[in-house]
Design an enzyme around this catalytic site. Structure first.
Site, PDB file in Angstrom:
ATOM      1  N   SER A 187       0.831  -1.218   0.018  1.00  0.00           N
ATOM      2  CA  SER A 187       0.006  -0.081  -0.049  1.00  0.00           C
ATOM      3  C   SER A 187       0.847   1.270   0.030  1.00  0.00           C
ATOM      4  CB  SER A 187      -0.684  -0.102   1.283  1.00  0.00           C
ATOM      5  OG  SER A 187      -1.591   1.009   1.590  1.00  0.00           O
TER       6      SER A 187
ATOM      7  N   TYR B 197      -1.407  -1.142  10.621  1.00  0.00           N
ATOM      8  CA  TYR B 197      -1.333  -1.357   9.268  1.00  0.00           C
ATOM      9  C   TYR B 197       0.006  -0.644   8.667  1.00  0.00           C
ATOM     10  CZ  TYR B 197      -3.612  -1.195   4.532  1.00  0.00           C
ATOM     11  OH  TYR B 197      -3.657  -1.699   3.198  1.00  0.00           O
TER      12      TYR B 197
END
Ligand code: NAP
Length: 265
Positions: free
Chosen positions: A134, A147
């Site tokens: 990401s 995350y």
């Protein structure tokens, strides 16, 4: 690598991005092994694409081992490690069990699959692994420390592994999406972005996966140019980038992600 008739394992195939990735690979003539947890989504998708379906809970190490043994049996040429959980929330509000699950799905399972599949690829002198990270693997945001830990971790892992496997004819790539509209964990969270922050589609992520494999690219980012430039800047000046992000409303976007993604912990 030419994908026609190659055997490809896709994790997270039942998700918003995974479905688009699976369809794009099928269009290239790849033989697919698709995995996810929701069999009511997995099985119809596998039927539609003529793929083999293996349901797998990636936090269960025994199930992960069964998955890679089946993949080895099928002579997998390509791994697309796409499964992930949003892993948002303040560290202090997450239970230890939630943190462990996030680490297992987003980081430990991709590493375990790569470790198990690499020797056969090296032996054949051919293969490719794609890890879906990401832009949060390059720039940290508020309320998503776990995350970022997993996505930065995946990036470091893949870039290192790429160097180790390069002499053996095995490619390793990262795909780094920004905000993806229409389907997937960002779209599901229904976060409203301030005007002008661009999004990309699941099909553009799928195209990036194809590019990564076919052209053996180290990293393919799927986001507007200004966001990609911002992520690179954050790599050299993270505190300045965080201050700029706060000014642009980053705290509100982060808080909206946390409330919209609570059910995926
Ligand atoms: N969407 C975005 O804007 C965006 C942006 C940047 C990066 N990403 C990354 O892109 C990847 C795909 O995300 P997405 O947007 O498609 O999310 P998604 O729609 O929520 O799909 C997540 C996928 O991961 C699977 N998964 C989750 N937990 C699992 C577990 N414990 N065991 C096995 N499978 C599990 C899900 O399987 P089931 O549904 O069957 O449970 C599903 O197939 C993720 O790695 C994510 O971090 C997404």
């Amino acid at each position: 690598m030419v994908l026609a008739d190659r055997s490809v394992l896709v994790t997270g195939a039942t998700g918003g991005l995974g479905r688009a990735i699976a369809r794009a690979l099928a269009d290239r003539g790849a033989r697919l092994i698709l995995t996810g947890r929701r069999t009511d989504v997995l099985e119809p998708l596998a039927r539609e694409l003529g793929a083999h379906a293996i349901a797998c809970e990636l936090t269960d190490r025994a199930q992960v081992e069964l998955l890679w043994s089946e993949a080895l049996g099928a002579g997998v040429d390509v791994l697309v490690a796409n499964a992930g959980v949003p892993a948002t929330g303040m560290l202090t509000e997450l239970t230890e069990e939630q943190v462990d699950r996030m680490l297992e799905v987003n980081l430990r399972a991709p590493i375990a699959l790569a470790r198990a599949l690499a020797p056969s690829m090296v032996e054949r002198g051919r293969g490719h692994m794609v890890f879906v990270s990401s832009l949060a693997g390059k720039v940290a945001s508020p309320a998503s420390s776990i995350y970022s830990a997993t996505k930065f971790g995946l990036r470091g892992f893949a870039l290192g592994l790429r160097q180790d496997l390069r002499p053996h004819g095995v490619g390793v790539s990262l795909v780094l999406p920004g905000f993806i509209r229409d389907a997937g964990m960002f779209a599901d969270a229904r976060v409203e972005l301030p005007w002008g922050i661009g999004t990309r589609s699941p099909e553009e992520v799928a195209a990036a996966v194809l590019t990564a494999i076919e052209r053996n690219r180290a990293e393919v980012e799927v986001a507007p140019a200004w966001m990609r430039a911002g992520a690179s800047f954050a790599g050299v000046a993270p505190t300045v980038a965080a201050a700029v992000s706060r000014r642009l409303g980053g705290d509100k976007i982060a808080a909206d992600h946390v409330s919209g993604q609570r059910d995926k912990r």
